[in-house]
Enzyme design. Structure first.
Site, short mmCIF file in Angstrom:
data_model
loop_
_atom_site.label_atom_id
_atom_site.label_comp_id
_atom_site.label_asym_id
_atom_site.label_seq_id
_atom_site.Cartn_x
_atom_site.Cartn_y
_atom_site.Cartn_z
NE ARG A 44 -0.13 -11.35 30.19
CZ ARG A 44 0.15 -11.26 29.05
NH1 ARG A 44 1.05 -10.04 29.20
NH2 ARG A 44 0.02 -11.76 28.05
N GLY A 129 6.86 -14.05 9.35
CA GLY A 129 5.77 -13.45 9.51
C GLY A 129 4.55 -13.32 8.76
N GLY A 182 8.10 -4.29 19.13
CA GLY A 182 7.45 -5.51 19.17
C GLY A 182 7.98 -6.35 18.12
CE LYS A 200 11.12 -16.54 12.27
NZ LYS A 200 11.49 -15.23 12.59
N1 HSE Z 1 11.69 -12.03 16.54
C1 HSE Z 1 11.18 -12.50 15.32
C2 HSE Z 1 11.69 -11.59 14.46
C3 HSE Z 1 9.65 -12.42 15.22
O1 HSE Z 1 12.33 -10.59 14.57
O2 HSE Z 1 11.90 -12.00 12.96
C4 HSE Z 1 9.08 -13.09 14.13
O3 HSE Z 1 9.41 -14.41 14.01
#
Ligand code: HSE
Length: 399
Positions: A44, A129, A182, A200
């Protein structure tokens, strides 16, 4: 000046730009040099965005620009991320990624290429994260044999289960809420079906055992079948339901699983709510350790990506050894795993006892036409054999 290119200007990519801008001075001090975003690759255009002029659509420009020392992959998904990252590494460019799908599938190969090139492929943001867990496993906990890693590794599902528990909300409403914040993947199936947590725990288990753990080998169950009635039973037992990703080293080898579990208040992960993630680690000499923090979302994830950029800047032309070979680790069969089970059935108490032996009955006022009970500890195989003999509405493992 260290010039970087960001692949993907979505939630994470724009978060990286924001973190680099917000903390530019302290980041430059820690990296020993200034970090400049030279390109942003996206399909984009972003008219009016302060980074508008940096946006390009052709990856060749990045791969062929000798000034680019670091490529930040924030596109998600295996392709074209894999092709772009591999090309960057082969061209001598360091890479950091937040992409667990990419790392789980191709981590061993990309780590090996980085080593050959005396550069780095780092992926702190791919698990937990903003929580540091990859770096601790690779550096701080290297004196230990890690015997267990159990984590709440998906922020979206933890947020959803917390909302369902505390606010009595329905599954679909809480999913929309998590998406709007998000947290969720582009396709939230990956969150709610446990695929995200599966990748993970595959990454963490590969790092712990130093070999390739294929995520396809990990038994994975999501939270889509968890209902408001299950939550009422959990409350009646004084427990909570959490989506856990766990791997354990046993005498027979490693086993791993992703599934909803019932946790009692004594469990270290019991109080981990909302979007928070936590990872419990047990080492044979360390004992227990817990890593807790923001497990999803723009800035926490970008914080981990930028920390990788700083680490790369500190180790330019020097590979940080990561022990993860492509030799496949065969996991112990799931049928051998042991736990207690919570069961809901339309059968009577007598029938339940006949099949499962001594059981602990759980009653919830207002839920009629069924009973709930806790079994003793048994293997998955033994449970499946018994469960075939009665009509099971629901079964949840207890940890
Ligand atoms: N969708 C993932 C979560 C994002 O909710 O943990 C982080 O990896």
């Amino acid at each position: 000046m260290i010039k970087i290119a960001i692949l993907g200007y979505g939630t994470i990519g724009s978060g990286v730009v924001e973190v680099l801008h917000t903390n530019s001075e302290s980041i430059a001090k820690r990296a020993g040099d200034e970090i400049e975003v030279k390109y942003i690759l996206d399909l984009r255009d972003f008219p009016g965005d302060p980074m508008e002029d940096k946006v390009i659509h052709d990856y060749d420009v990045i791969a062929e620009d000798p000034e680019i020392q670091v490529v930040v992959e924030a596109m998600g998904g295996v392709e074209p991320a894999y092709t772009f990252v591999k090309r960057a590494l082969l061209a001598g460019k360091n890479v950091t990624t937040s992409n667990k799908a990419l790392v789980a599938k191709h981590g061993a190969e990309l780590i090996a290429i980085a080593k050959e090139q005396s550069i780095n492929f780092l992926f702190e943001a791919s698990v937990g994260g903003g929580i540091p867990i990859i770096r601790p496993l690779n550096s701080s906990l290297t004196a230990d044999e890690i015997e267990e890693i159990t984590g709440i590794l998906n922020g979206t599902t933890n947020y959803m289960l917390s909302k369902m528990t505390f606010e009595g909300l329905e599954f679909d409403d809480v999913l929309k809420d998590a998406q709007s914040r998000g947290y969720a993947e582009a396709d939230p199936t990956a969150d709610v079906e446990g695929y995200d947590a599966c990748r993970k725990i595959a990454i963490l288990t590969s790092l712990v055992c130093g070999q390739q753990v294929d995520f396809e080998d990990i038994y994975t169950e999501g939270i889509t079948k968890i209902t408001a009635d299950d939550i009422k039973y959990a409350k009646a037992m004084g427990k909570v339901i959490k989506l856990l990703a766990t791997s354990k080293k046993t005498e027979e080898g490693y086993y791993a699983m992703v599934a909803p579990f019932l946790l009692s208040p004594q469990h270290p992960l019991y109080s981990v709510n909302d979007v928070f993630n936590a990872i419990f680690v047990h080492g044979n000499v360390l004992g227990d350790a817990m890593f807790y923090g923001s497990g999803a979302g723009k800035l926490p994830t970008a914080s981990a990506v930028v920390a990788d950029i700083v680490d790369i800047a500190k180790h330019l032309h020097k590979n940080i050894l990561i022990s993860w070979s492509s030799r496949k680790m065969d996991l112990v069969a799931k049928r051998k795993a042991e736990s207690r089970f919570f069961v809901r059935t339309t059968e009577g108490q007598m029938q339940a006892k006949e099949v499962f032996g001594e059981v602990e009955l759980i009653q919830v006022p207002g839920i009629d036409g069924e009973i709930g009970f806790l079994t003793g500890i048994m293997t998955e195989e033994a449970f499946e054999e018994k469960a075939e003999k009665i009509h099971v509405i629901q079964r949840i493992r207890v940890v």
